[in-house]
Design a protein around this motif. Structure first.
Motif, PDB file in Angstrom:
ATOM      1  N   LYS A  13     -87.848  -4.192  39.238  1.00  0.00           N
ATOM      2  CA  LYS A  13     -88.142  -3.157  40.229  1.00  0.00           C
ATOM      3  C   LYS A  13     -89.300  -2.298  39.745  1.00  0.00           C
ATOM      4  N   GLY A  14     -89.836  -1.497  40.613  1.00  0.00           N
ATOM      5  CA  GLY A  14     -90.947  -0.625  40.232  1.00  0.00           C
ATOM      6  C   GLY A  14     -92.240  -1.402  40.152  1.00  0.00           C
ATOM      7  N   LEU A  15     -93.205  -0.846  39.386  1.00  0.00           N
ATOM      8  CA  LEU A  15     -94.538  -1.423  39.348  1.00  0.00           C
ATOM      9  C   LEU A  15     -94.646  -2.510  38.303  1.00  0.00           C
ATOM     10  N   THR A  16     -95.387  -3.558  38.639  1.00  0.00           N
ATOM     11  CA  THR A  16     -95.679  -4.567  37.625  1.00  0.00           C
ATOM     12  C   THR A  16     -96.809  -4.053  36.751  1.00  0.00           C
ATOM     13  N   ARG A  17     -97.078  -4.803  35.690  1.00  0.00           N
ATOM     14  CA  ARG A  17     -98.127  -4.376  34.761  1.00  0.00           C
ATOM     15  C   ARG A  17     -99.488  -4.299  35.456  1.00  0.00           C
ATOM     16  N   ARG A  18     -99.720  -5.302  36.320  1.00  0.00           N
ATOM     17  CA  ARG A  18    -100.999  -5.341  37.005  1.00  0.00           C
ATOM     18  C   ARG A  18    -101.149  -4.151  37.958  1.00  0.00           C
ATOM     19  N   GLN A  19    -100.069  -3.852  38.644  1.00  0.00           N
ATOM     20  CA  GLN A  19    -100.117  -2.721  39.573  1.00  0.00           C
ATOM     21  C   GLN A  19    -100.369  -1.419  38.838  1.00  0.00           C
ATOM     22  N   LYS A  20     -99.698  -1.275  37.720  1.00  0.00           N
ATOM     23  CA  LYS A  20     -99.887  -0.060  36.913  1.00  0.00           C
ATOM     24  C   LYS A  20    -101.334   0.091  36.483  1.00  0.00           C
ATOM     25  N   ARG A  21    -101.904  -1.045  36.089  1.00  0.00           N
ATOM     26  CA  ARG A  21    -103.272  -1.000  35.588  1.00  0.00           C
ATOM     27  C   ARG A  21    -104.240  -0.573  36.690  1.00  0.00           C
ATOM     28  N   SER A  22    -104.084  -1.160  37.885  1.00  0.00           N
ATOM     29  CA  SER A  22    -105.040  -0.806  38.941  1.00  0.00           C
ATOM     30  C   SER A  22    -104.818   0.627  39.424  1.00  0.00           C
ATOM     31  N   LEU A  23    -103.568   1.068  39.360  1.00  0.00           N
ATOM     32  CA  LEU A  23    -103.286   2.454  39.738  1.00  0.00           C
ATOM     33  C   LEU A  23    -103.990   3.427  38.782  1.00  0.00           C
TER      34      LEU A  23
END
Lengths: 277, 269
Positions: A13-23
């Motif tokens: 659940k929550g953000l994946t690593r890739r999502q976190k990075r782009s955020l």
């Protein structure tokens, strides 16, 4: 990290690593853009232009800012560099000498002149020495004084650079030269120093850039109109016109030289890196 | 090899030579004579002191005790003009030590001009002649970095020969080379030996030692263990240590078992 439950639950659940990075990257851009906008909105552009970019004042600086001020800056720098190089070489060789007192003297010299502000040296040469010894004249007038003051400071840094360069030449080079019958001094001059200079060309050029900027300390020597360099020239004109445009122009003139030199240094460093493979 | 007539005084003479690095005694009393025109190969395990001995012969290492004579001059005399003596002694290093900022020709001419004070034309002539001798005339204007290791080593030999030495010292001249480049260097050395040069060669090339050397000296632990013809020392070693060393050379897998013998010194080879 939440990575540990990846085993238990492949799609966590929550953000994946890739999502976190782009955020995170998005946030950084947002802050930057916001800062630029805030500055652009809050700045008083009319006033800035008035104070720093008056075309007629800038125009009135030419050609003197180049033919006189920049010329003098270059002249001061090169003469200081020449004095520093010769003196630095002597100090470096003393530092590597087998004679104790030489090493000791060189060490003290380097510590003193690296530890003191260049401004203090300028005041010392320009004010203290003439006061203490009223009869003496430093050869070359202002040019001589500047060359000496810049040279004294530069020599301390250059001595350490040159020493490092000499020590970076492989030991086998001296051995080969000695076994061919070269005396230690002749081997140093013909074989070691030429190679050392190849190694230290980038740091020496950096030193030239530093001296170029330090030549502005001439400001504190009290010079004639003809002897003014960029900083003094810019400041004088800024006070007569009550406007900061001359400072900006003088600054641009420094960058005109320092940026290309910095580029040359990076090129040399890249080439040296390549040679090592 | 045909036996050489070895009349007159020895070209190289080492007497009771000791050398220590700090507490580490590397040479423990070496006596060695090499006659004019003689080719002597010095073999032994790493750390045996063989490179140190060679480097003592032109005083690149200062002996702790003992004497070294070359061509009748005592190098260990503190008042000797060491630069003058070294002009008569050529030295070839494992790492070639060519001057990388100079072309091949300049590597050969600069020492002649600066040290021997030869004129430009003469130095160039001698350089060309010696480059021809090592088969590298076409590389005259190249820089060392553009040459293979074998070519660099041949240039280094030519550089030494250009000084007109009476004696040549070789410090593991082929150890830094890729195997396929060793042959060219050894061929040059072989020709030099045939021309009658006095040579002292520290090497691991047993074939070269067997075929070219007049004498083979086996060193271990800072002393000379055996000294004799190649057939004797390599073919029929008398000492256990020599046999061990040779069997390890022939069968490197054995090395693991024998490692404890004497491997402390390091550095010089």
């Amino acid at each position: 990290m939440a990575d540990t439950d990846a085993v238990v639950q492949p799609r966590k659940k929550g953000l994946t690593r890739r999502q976190k990075r782009s955020l995170s990257r998005g946030a950084q851009y947002a802050v930057f853009v916001a800062a630029v906008i805030a500055f652009a909105v809050s700045a008083d552009w009319g006033r800035l232009k008035n104070q720093f970019a008056q075309a007629d004042i800038a125009e009135q600086m030419f050609p003197d800012v180049i033919t006189l001020a920049l010329k003098n800056t270059v002249l001061y720098t090169l003469s200081g560099f020449a004095v520093g190089l010769v003196l630095g070489m002597v100090i470096a060789l003393m530092r590597l000498s087998s004679v104790g007192p030489y090493r000791w003297f060189a060490g003290v010299y380097i510590e003193i002149f690296r530890g003191l502000p260049a401004l203090l040296i300028f005041i010392f040469i320009g004010v203290a020495v003439p006061l203490a010894f009223p009869g003496t004249e430093i050869v070359g007038g202002t040019y001589g004084k500047v060359a000496l003051a810049l040279g004294l400071v530069a020599a301390a840094y250059m001595a350490e650079t040159i020493r490092a360069g000499i020590q970076a030449v492989p030991k086998g080079q001296m051995e080969a030269a000695r076994s061919l019958g070269f005396s230690p001094a002749r081997a140093m001059v013909s074989i070691i120093i030429p190679q050392a200079f190849r190694i230290i060309l980038p740091p020496l050029t950096n030193e030239l850039v530093l001296l170029f900027k330090d030549s502005s300390l001439v400001l504190f020597l009290g010079v004639t109109l003809e002897e003014r360099e960029l900083s003094k020239y810019g400041r004088d004109l800024a006070s007569t016109t009550a406007n900061s445009t001359p400072i900006l122009v003088a600054g641009l003139c420094y960058l005109l030289v320092t940026i290309p030199l910095g580029f040359v240094v990076r090129r040399m460093e890249a080439k040296a890196q390549e040679a090592v493979k | 090899m045909t036996a050489k007539t070895l009349g007159g005084p020895p070209e190289i003479q080492v007497r009771a030579l000791y050398k220590s690095f700090g507490d580490n005694e590397v040479l423990k009393g070496i006596d060695l004579e090499i006659g004019r025109g003689e080719v002597v190969c010095v073999i032994g395990p790493s750390g045996s002191g063989k490179s140190t001995l060679l480097r003592c012969v032109n005083l690149l290492e200062e002996p702790t005790k003992g004497q070294v004579f070359v061509g009748g001059t005592e190098l260990t005399d503190p008042d000797v003009d060491i630069d003058a003596v070294r002009r008569r002694i050529g030295m070839v290093f494992q790492q070639f030590n060519l001057f990388p900022h100079l072309t091949v020709t300049e590597n050969l001419t600069l020492p002649q001009r600066r040290v021997l004070r030869r004129g430009k034309a003469e130095a160039a002539r001698v350089a060309a002649e010696n480059l021809g001798r090592v088969g590298l005339a076409e590389k005259a204007d190249a820089y060392p970095s553009s040459l293979s290791g074998g070519q660099q080593q041949r240039v280094a030999i030519a550089r030494s020969l250009s000084m007109g030495p009476e004696v040549m010292l070789f410090d593991e001249p082929t150890s830094a080379l890729d195997p396929e480049l060793v042959g060219d260097v050894l061929a040059v050395m072989r020709r030099l030996a045939e021309e009658g040069m006095t040579m002292m060669v520290v090497t691991h090339e047993m074939t070269f030692a067997r075929e070219v050397a007049d004498r083979v000296v086996f060193m271990d632990g800072g002393v000379i263990v055996e000294d004799g013809t190649p057939a004797r020392v390599i073919g029929a070693p008398r000492h256990e240590r020599t046999r061990h060393f040779l069997s390890r050379l022939l069968d490197p897998a054995m090395a693991e078992v024998e490692e404890e013998t004497s491997d402390q010194v390091g550095g010089s080879d």
